[in-house]
Design an enzyme around this catalytic site. Structure first.
Site, PDB file in Angstrom:
ATOM      1  N   ASP A 214      -0.657   2.367  -5.356  1.00  0.00           N
ATOM      2  CA  ASP A 214      -0.585   0.938  -5.629  1.00  0.00           C
ATOM      3  C   ASP A 214      -1.837   0.447  -6.363  1.00  0.00           C
ATOM      4  O   ASP A 214      -2.905   1.040  -6.244  1.00  0.00           O
ATOM      5  CB  ASP A 214      -0.448   0.169  -4.312  1.00  0.00           C
ATOM      6  CG  ASP A 214      -1.638   0.395  -3.394  1.00  0.00           C
ATOM      7  OD1 ASP A 214      -2.431  -0.547  -3.210  1.00  0.00           O
ATOM      8  OD2 ASP A 214      -1.791   1.513  -2.854  1.00  0.00           O
TER       9      ASP A 214
ATOM     10  N   ASN B  26      -9.426   3.321  -1.946  1.00  0.00           N
ATOM     11  CA  ASN B  26     -10.021   4.281  -1.008  1.00  0.00           C
ATOM     12  C   ASN B  26      -9.279   5.611  -0.937  1.00  0.00           C
ATOM     13  O   ASN B  26      -9.903   6.650  -0.718  1.00  0.00           O
ATOM     14  CB  ASN B  26     -10.142   3.659   0.378  1.00  0.00           C
ATOM     15  CG  ASN B  26     -11.213   2.587   0.425  1.00  0.00           C
ATOM     16  OD1 ASN B  26     -12.184   2.650  -0.320  1.00  0.00           O
ATOM     17  ND2 ASN B  26     -11.029   1.601   1.264  1.00  0.00           N
TER      18      ASN B  26
ATOM     19  N   HIS C 211       0.814  -1.219   0.000  1.00  0.00           N
ATOM     20  CA  HIS C 211       0.000   0.000   0.000  1.00  0.00           C
ATOM     21  C   HIS C 211       0.853   1.276   0.000  1.00  0.00           C
ATOM     22  O   HIS C 211       0.313   2.363  -0.131  1.00  0.00           O
ATOM     23  CB  HIS C 211      -0.909  -0.005   1.234  1.00  0.00           C
ATOM     24  CG  HIS C 211      -2.338   0.357   0.952  1.00  0.00           C
ATOM     25  ND1 HIS C 211      -2.904   0.347  -0.307  1.00  0.00           N
ATOM     26  CD2 HIS C 211      -3.345   0.732   1.789  1.00  0.00           C
ATOM     27  CE1 HIS C 211      -4.177   0.697  -0.228  1.00  0.00           C
ATOM     28  NE2 HIS C 211      -4.471   0.941   1.027  1.00  0.00           N
TER      29      HIS C 211
ATOM     30  N   ASN D 210      -6.929   6.288   3.573  1.00  0.00           N
ATOM     31  CA  ASN D 210      -8.344   6.531   3.299  1.00  0.00           C
ATOM     32  C   ASN D 210      -8.775   7.984   3.488  1.00  0.00           C
ATOM     33  O   ASN D 210      -9.881   8.346   3.113  1.00  0.00           O
ATOM     34  CB  ASN D 210      -9.216   5.628   4.171  1.00  0.00           C
ATOM     35  CG  ASN D 210      -8.975   4.158   3.879  1.00  0.00           C
ATOM     36  OD1 ASN D 210      -8.251   3.798   2.954  1.00  0.00           O
ATOM     37  ND2 ASN D 210      -9.582   3.301   4.672  1.00  0.00           N
TER      38      ASN D 210
END
Length: 192
Positions: A92, A113, A19, A66
């Site tokens: 990513d 997100n 991530h 997020n």
């Protein structure tokens, strides 16, 4: 001036995870172009320098993935950046093979997100993005566990190449335009 945003999560436990591709590409650009650290502003680390002959502002939101949209919007507003023409977001993508790049001028969040929050906060899907492939989630894995996990040694090698390619793509976008970068990097990498 261009705003180059790398998405990731702050903290040692997230370093080198799937991530954090955006953070890793920003780190590569900082190293490659010797961008001085500007400190923290609007809950983001940032630095200013020259890439591809253009003034560039590099940014790593510290808000967690997020909630990336808040710091991105505040930084863009403060530095009078037009996100539709002067912003690149790097992140990513589990739908691409490890190290594979996909550059687009606009598009939906595709389930990501961090991008979803940026689109919501900016009110537009029109901004350049560079997606760096991290490979597909194994069938029985939880998505959060997968993207917050680390790479195998073989995937790490491919991803490191992808990070280098993404940094080169940023330079090409700034010096030659997004179409040139799309033509060069939106190709399937041959399997070794």
């Amino acid at each position: 001036m261009y705003l180059i945003v790398g998405l990731g999560n702050p903290g040692r436990q997230y370093e080198a995870t799937r991530h954090n591709m955006g953070f890793d590409v920003i780190d590569k650009l900082v190293e490659e172009y010797q961008i001085p650290q500007g400190g923290v502003k609007f809950n983001a680390m940032y630095g200013k320098g020259i890439i591809g002959g253009q003034p560039a502002l590099l940014m790593k939101p510290l808000s967690y993935m997020n909630l990336s949209g808040g710091p991105v919007r505040e930084m863009a507003n403060y530095f009078k950046i037009d996100p539709e023409t002067e912003m690149i977001v790097i992140y990513d993508d589990i739908d691409l093979d490890p190290g594979q790049l996909r550059i687009r001028k606009k598009g939906s969040a595709g389930g990501h997100n961090g991008i979803k929050d940026i689109i919501r906060r900016l009110g537009t899907e029109k901004f350049i993005r560079i997606r760096v492939g991290v490979g597909a989630k194994p069938k029985d894995w939880d998505l959060a566990d997968f993207v917050l996990g680390h790479f195998s040694d073989s995937d790490r090698k491919l991803v490191d190449e992808g990070i280098n390619d993404a940094a080169e793509a940023v330079e090409m976008i700034l010096s030659e335009g997004v179409d040139a970068a799309m033509n060069k990097y939106n190709r399937k990498k041959p399997k070794n």
